[in-house]
Design a protein around this motif. Structure first.
Motif, PDB file in Angstrom:
ATOM      1  N   PHE A   1       9.611  76.156 -44.687  1.00 30.54           N
ATOM      2  CA  PHE A   1      10.633  75.387 -45.370  1.00 30.54           C
ATOM      3  C   PHE A   1      10.326  73.906 -45.161  1.00 30.54           C
ATOM      4  N   THR A   2      10.751  73.054 -46.076  1.00 33.41           N
ATOM      5  CA  THR A   2      10.615  71.622 -45.867  1.00 33.41           C
ATOM      6  C   THR A   2      11.775  70.888 -46.504  1.00 33.41           C
ATOM      7  N   SER A   3      12.086  69.752 -45.955  1.00 31.90           N
ATOM      8  CA  SER A   3      12.964  68.767 -46.571  1.00 31.90           C
ATOM      9  C   SER A   3      12.399  67.418 -46.176  1.00 31.90           C
ATOM     10  N   GLY A   4      12.622  66.422 -47.013  1.00 34.18           N
ATOM     11  CA  GLY A   4      12.075  65.124 -46.672  1.00 34.18           C
ATOM     12  C   GLY A   4      12.370  64.082 -47.719  1.00 34.18           C
ATOM     13  N   VAL A   5      11.724  62.956 -47.531  1.00 31.45           N
ATOM     14  CA  VAL A   5      11.903  61.837 -48.437  1.00 31.45           C
ATOM     15  C   VAL A   5      10.566  61.104 -48.580  1.00 31.45           C
TER      16      VAL A   5
ATOM     17  N   LEU B   1      -2.464  54.321 -59.675  1.00 32.83           N
ATOM     18  CA  LEU B   1      -2.646  54.641 -58.259  1.00 32.83           C
ATOM     19  C   LEU B   1      -1.454  54.049 -57.525  1.00 32.83           C
ATOM     20  N   SER B   2      -0.975  54.754 -56.522  1.00 33.06           N
ATOM     21  CA  SER B   2       0.145  54.216 -55.767  1.00 33.06           C
ATOM     22  C   SER B   2      -0.009  54.547 -54.290  1.00 33.06           C
ATOM     23  N   LEU B   3       0.752  53.827 -53.485  1.00 34.28           N
ATOM     24  CA  LEU B   3       0.825  54.060 -52.043  1.00 34.28           C
ATOM     25  C   LEU B   3       2.269  54.316 -51.680  1.00 34.28           C
ATOM     26  N   GLY B   4       2.463  55.168 -50.691  1.00 37.52           N
ATOM     27  CA  GLY B   4       3.821  55.452 -50.268  1.00 37.52           C
ATOM     28  C   GLY B   4       3.877  55.986 -48.852  1.00 37.52           C
ATOM     29  N   LEU B   5       5.083  56.104 -48.364  1.00 38.05           N
ATOM     30  CA  LEU B   5       5.360  56.701 -47.062  1.00 38.05           C
ATOM     31  C   LEU B   5       6.140  57.982 -47.289  1.00 38.05           C
ATOM     32  N   SER B   6       5.848  58.986 -46.487  1.00 37.70           N
ATOM     33  CA  SER B   6       6.500  60.277 -46.634  1.00 37.70           C
ATOM     34  C   SER B   6       6.961  60.770 -45.270  1.00 37.70           C
ATOM     35  N   TYR B   7       8.214  61.206 -45.208  1.00 39.86           N
ATOM     36  CA  TYR B   7       8.717  61.897 -44.027  1.00 39.86           C
ATOM     37  C   TYR B   7       9.008  63.332 -44.444  1.00 39.86           C
ATOM     38  N   SER B   8       8.517  64.292 -43.674  1.00 43.43           N
ATOM     39  CA  SER B   8       8.774  65.706 -43.949  1.00 43.43           C
ATOM     40  C   SER B   8       9.232  66.403 -42.676  1.00 43.43           C
ATOM     41  N   TYR B   9      10.265  67.190 -42.805  1.00 48.05           N
ATOM     42  CA  TYR B   9      10.689  68.109 -41.757  1.00 48.05           C
ATOM     43  C   TYR B   9      10.193  69.476 -42.190  1.00 48.05           C
ATOM     44  N   LEU B  10       9.397  70.126 -41.360  1.00 51.84           N
ATOM     45  CA  LEU B  10       8.880  71.456 -41.670  1.00 51.84           C
ATOM     46  C   LEU B  10       9.461  72.448 -40.679  1.00 51.84           C
ATOM     47  N   ALA B  11       9.813  73.626 -41.182  1.00 53.05           N
ATOM     48  CA  ALA B  11      10.344  74.690 -40.331  1.00 53.05           C
ATOM     49  C   ALA B  11       9.768  76.016 -40.798  1.00 53.05           C
ATOM     50  N   SER B  12       9.761  76.986 -39.903  1.00 59.03           N
ATOM     51  CA  SER B  12       9.287  78.326 -40.253  1.00 59.03           C
ATOM     52  C   SER B  12      10.331  79.350 -39.829  1.00 59.03           C
ATOM     53  N   ASP B  13      10.172  80.559 -40.327  1.00 56.47           N
ATOM     54  CA  ASP B  13      11.104  81.638 -39.975  1.00 56.47           C
ATOM     55  C   ASP B  13      10.618  82.437 -38.767  1.00 56.47           C
ATOM     56  N   THR B  14       9.732  81.880 -37.981  1.00 59.67           N
ATOM     57  CA  THR B  14       9.173  82.578 -36.817  1.00 59.67           C
ATOM     58  C   THR B  14      10.049  82.376 -35.578  1.00 59.67           C
ATOM     59  N   GLU B  15       9.770  83.143 -34.542  1.00 59.67           N
ATOM     60  CA  GLU B  15      10.544  83.059 -33.298  1.00 59.67           C
ATOM     61  C   GLU B  15      10.183  81.829 -32.468  1.00 59.67           C
ATOM     62  N   GLN B  16       8.909  81.443 -32.478  1.00 60.33           N
ATOM     63  CA  GLN B  16       8.467  80.296 -31.681  1.00 60.33           C
ATOM     64  C   GLN B  16       7.856  79.239 -32.589  1.00 60.33           C
ATOM     65  N   HIS B  17       7.803  78.028 -32.054  1.00 64.43           N
ATOM     66  CA  HIS B  17       7.215  76.901 -32.784  1.00 64.43           C
ATOM     67  C   HIS B  17       7.839  76.796 -34.172  1.00 64.43           C
ATOM     68  N   ARG B  18       9.154  76.695 -34.165  1.00 64.61           N
ATOM     69  CA  ARG B  18       9.930  76.799 -35.400  1.00 64.61           C
ATOM     70  C   ARG B  18       9.948  75.553 -36.271  1.00 64.61           C
ATOM     71  N   SER B  19       9.658  74.363 -35.733  1.00 62.65           N
ATOM     72  CA  SER B  19       9.768  73.171 -36.575  1.00 62.65           C
ATOM     73  C   SER B  19       8.912  72.021 -36.066  1.00 62.65           C
ATOM     74  N   LEU B  20       8.718  71.064 -36.953  1.00 59.35           N
ATOM     75  CA  LEU B  20       8.024  69.824 -36.611  1.00 59.35           C
ATOM     76  C   LEU B  20       8.393  68.755 -37.626  1.00 59.35           C
ATOM     77  N   HIS B  21       8.032  67.530 -37.296  1.00 60.22           N
ATOM     78  CA  HIS B  21       8.238  66.382 -38.180  1.00 60.22           C
ATOM     79  C   HIS B  21       6.875  65.816 -38.543  1.00 60.22           C
ATOM     80  N   ALA B  22       6.728  65.347 -39.771  1.00 60.33           N
ATOM     81  CA  ALA B  22       5.463  64.753 -40.226  1.00 60.33           C
ATOM     82  C   ALA B  22       5.753  63.414 -40.886  1.00 60.33           C
ATOM     83  N   LEU B  23       4.985  62.402 -40.517  1.00 62.42           N
ATOM     84  CA  LEU B  23       5.104  61.079 -41.110  1.00 62.42           C
ATOM     85  C   LEU B  23       3.739  60.719 -41.699  1.00 62.42           C
TER      86      LEU B  23
END
Length: 180
Positions: free
Chosen positions: A45-49, A64-86
């Protein structure tokens, strides 16, 4: 790698005789889907801006363009369920034929340097906190209001610079935002 990205950013921001602008676009995104090619079943799963802060028009049909992206990633697993990406991303956008008040487009982001808060998402692993963002999709802008919608596929990996490089994928991402 940071020097190369900073150099590219400075080159693009230094201006050009072609059309360059500091128009902005702000997009929010939500995504979901199964992790392809995994030995363990996993849904991500992800949500972000995303904030596009610079655009360079190469021709009437592409920019061509440049940008910044923030993403929250999550999984449906028991361990290591989420992370943030910039990410800092370069993007190529190709414009289609205008249809009434809509401008369709296709976009590709590749090799966007990314910081991952965790090296694992579910059963998938990256060697380091450093990775790249890649994204490909289609969208359209309503010309009168400048609202935008898009569907895309998002991927994070280290481009085989190190092992492991399992990659984190979100197969279907809905993007919604506005140019201003």
């Amino acid at each position: 790698m940071l020097k190369i990205s900073f150099g590219l950013l400075m080159l693009l921001l230094s201006g050009s005789s072609l059309a360059a602008s500091l128009e902005h676009a702000l997009m929010v995104n939500l995504g979901y889907g199964p992790q392809p090619s995994g030995h363990v079943s996993q849904r991500n799963f992800t949500s972000g801006v995303d904030l596009e802060f610079y655009r360079f028009q190469r021709s009437p049909r592409q920019w061509l363009s440049l940008g910044l992206s923030y993403s929250y990633l999550a999984s449906d697993t028991e361990q290591h369920r989420s992370l943030h990406a910039l990410s800092l991303y370069p993007q190529l956008t190709l414009l289609g034929e205008q249809y009434q008040q809509w401008q369709p487009w296709f976009f590709v982001r590749a090799l966007g340097p990314t910081y991952l808060s965790e090296k694992q998402l579910g059963s998938r692993q990256q060697a380091k906190h450093f990775a790249f963002q890649a994204q490909v999709g289609i969208g359209a802008t309503h010309l009168a209001s400048q609202w935008q919608v898009a569907l895309s596929y998002k991927h994070f990996s280290n481009a085989n610079l190190d092992s492991p490089n399992d990659g984190f994928d979100i197969p279907l991402v809905f993007n919604f935002g506005k140019r201003f």
